[in-house]
Motif scaffolding. Sequence first.
Motif, PDB file in Angstrom:
ATOM      1  N   GLU A  55      -7.276  15.124 117.681  1.00  0.00           N
ATOM      2  CA  GLU A  55      -7.184  14.701 119.083  1.00  0.00           C
ATOM      3  C   GLU A  55      -6.234  13.511 119.219  1.00  0.00           C
ATOM      4  O   GLU A  55      -5.426  13.441 120.146  1.00  0.00           O
ATOM      5  CB  GLU A  55      -8.573  14.298 119.620  1.00  0.00           C
ATOM      6  N   SER A  91     -10.935  25.204 121.239  1.00  0.00           N
ATOM      7  CA  SER A  91     -10.271  24.229 120.342  1.00  0.00           C
ATOM      8  C   SER A  91      -8.783  24.526 120.150  1.00  0.00           C
ATOM      9  O   SER A  91      -8.265  24.464 119.026  1.00  0.00           O
ATOM     10  CB  SER A  91     -10.963  24.172 118.971  1.00  0.00           C
ATOM     11  N   VAL A 112     -13.655  16.139 127.431  1.00  0.00           N
ATOM     12  CA  VAL A 112     -13.829  17.441 128.075  1.00  0.00           C
ATOM     13  C   VAL A 112     -14.176  18.457 126.991  1.00  0.00           C
ATOM     14  O   VAL A 112     -13.520  18.494 125.950  1.00  0.00           O
ATOM     15  CB  VAL A 112     -12.508  17.871 128.771  1.00  0.00           C
ATOM     16  N   PHE A 145     -12.935  24.969 130.056  1.00  0.00           N
ATOM     17  CA  PHE A 145     -13.234  23.528 130.013  1.00  0.00           C
ATOM     18  C   PHE A 145     -14.538  23.273 130.761  1.00  0.00           C
ATOM     19  O   PHE A 145     -14.814  23.901 131.783  1.00  0.00           O
ATOM     20  CB  PHE A 145     -12.093  22.730 130.675  1.00  0.00           C
ATOM     21  N   HIS A 180     -14.068  21.940 125.341  1.00  0.00           N
ATOM     22  CA  HIS A 180     -13.105  23.049 125.393  1.00  0.00           C
ATOM     23  C   HIS A 180     -13.392  23.940 124.174  1.00  0.00           C
ATOM     24  O   HIS A 180     -12.939  23.665 123.067  1.00  0.00           O
ATOM     25  CB  HIS A 180     -11.682  22.453 125.333  1.00  0.00           C
ATOM     26  N   THR A 239     -10.433  16.445 123.840  1.00  0.00           N
ATOM     27  CA  THR A 239     -11.234  17.655 123.975  1.00  0.00           C
ATOM     28  C   THR A 239     -12.250  17.716 122.832  1.00  0.00           C
ATOM     29  O   THR A 239     -12.044  17.140 121.760  1.00  0.00           O
ATOM     30  CB  THR A 239     -10.367  18.928 123.956  1.00  0.00           C
TER      31      THR A 239
END
Length: 392
Positions: free
Chosen positions: A154, A247, A242, A300, A244, A177
Amino acid sequence: MKPQRVAVLGATGSIGGSALDVIARHPQRLSASVLAAGRNVDALVALCVQHRPAHAVIADSAAYAALRDGLRSAGLSTRAHAGDEALCALVAGDACDSVVAAIVGAAGLDSTLAAARAGKRLLLANKESLVMAGDLVMAAAREAGACILPVDSEHNALFQCLPDGRLGAAVERLVLTASGGPFRGRDRAALAAITPAQAVAHPKWSMGPKISVDSATLMNKGLEVIEAHHLFGLGNDRIGVVVHPQSLVHALVEYTDGSTLAQLGLPDMRTALAVGFAWPERIASGVPPLDLIAHGRLDFEAPDMDTFACLRLAREALDAGGSAPAVLNAANEVAVSAFLQGRIAFLSIPAIVESALAALPPVEIASLEAAREADAQARHHATRSLSRHARA
Ligand SMILES: NC(=O)c1ccc[n+]([C@@H]2O[C@H](COP(=O)([O-])OP(=O)(O)OC[C@H]3O[C@@H](n4cnc5c(N)ncnc54)[C@H](OP(=O)(O)O)[C@@H]3O)[C@@H](O)[C@H]2O)c1
C-alpha cells in the motif's frame, strides 16, 4: 556499472524470498551480499548455496556453529555471523549498499535503524519498526540522507502515486486499501471459534504467519495507517481505509483538484520490491501484467470497525501518540504469537491489546531506550494477561 549489493534481512521469510527472486533476475544490476535470518539455519544455508553472499547472519547465537559448519560443508566462502550486533555492523558497514528490512516484528527495529543511520537505500517492509519508533527512524534517515523506499504494497503504491514519492501541498488524503482478510463480512460471534489455520489462510496474499493473522484481525491495516503517518507525514484523519476484496488496487492519493490517482497490480510483493531496487527506474519483477477484463470487477466497501476492533485500537493509539503505538504493537505481537500456538482465542487478540493500552498511559518516546522500555512493559502486561484468556 557495479551491481548494487543488497543485504536481505529476513531472507528465509516470505518477503525475503520475493526479494531474492527479483535480485536473481538482475545479476548485472543486483547481488545479495548479506543474508540474515532468525534461527532457521538449514534454510539460510540453502539460500547461501543459491545466492553466494559474502556474509550470512543468524540472530540466534546458539545456532552460530551450525551456520559456520553448514556453510563450510557446502564449500562456500560465505562468512558466518551471529546476533543482532553483528547484523547491525554489517548493515551499517561496507558490505552492502541497500538493505531489505524484512525481519518480522519489533526484532527488526535495530537493523532498520542501523540502515537508516548509515544512509543506506532502505527497502522497508518491517512496518513494526515505524510503529514502534517512527519518529526516530525517520529522523535518522533524514539526518543521514538515507532513502526509504516503502515495500509494504500500500505504501509502495502511495509512493508511486506521489510526485517524487513525497507529499505535496496539493494532496488532500491518502487511502489504503484492505482485502478485508479471510473473515470479511462475518460478525463477532462467528469469529469466536476461528482457528490459527483458518486465520493464516489469506484469500489473496501469500505471507508469513504473523502478518497473515494481523490481516485477519485488521490490525495490519491499523499498523499501516501508523506507518503511512510516519512515511508521508499526514494525520490520522487524512489517511483513509477502504476494503477492496480483489486486492488489485493497492492505494489511492486524493488531490485537491478532485483527481484520485491509484496504483494497480496483481497481489505479488515482487512489484513493490522491484520498485524499491530500481526507483526512479523500473525493472522486471516477474509479476505478469494485470488483465482487468479477466478480473472483471473492482469492489469497495467500508471496514467493519466494530467487529474488527484492532483497526480502531490502532487509530486510537496513533491519536494518543507517544508510546501508545509501541504498546499496541508489542501487545499485539504477544497476543498473535499466543493465538498461533493455540493458547488463546482469536477475539482475545484485540482484548489483550486494549487492556495493555488502558494499563499503560502514553509517555514521550525521545530515544530508542524509551521505545524499548514501552515495548518491554507492554510485553510484560500482555504476557500476564494471557492466563486470563487461556483456552480451556
Ligand atoms: N509477507 C508479505 O507479503 C508482507 C507484506 C508487507 C509487509 N510485510 C512485512 O515484512 C516483514 C516480514 O514479513 P514476512 O511475511 O516476510 O514474515 P515471515 O515470512 O514470517 O519471515 C520473517 C523473517 O524474519 C526472520 N526473523 C524472525 N525473527 C528474527 C530475529 N529476531 N532476528 C532476525 N531475523 C528474524 C525469520 O527468520 P527464520 O526463518 O529463521 O525464523 C524470517 O526470515 C513483517 O514486518 C511484515 O509486516 C510482509
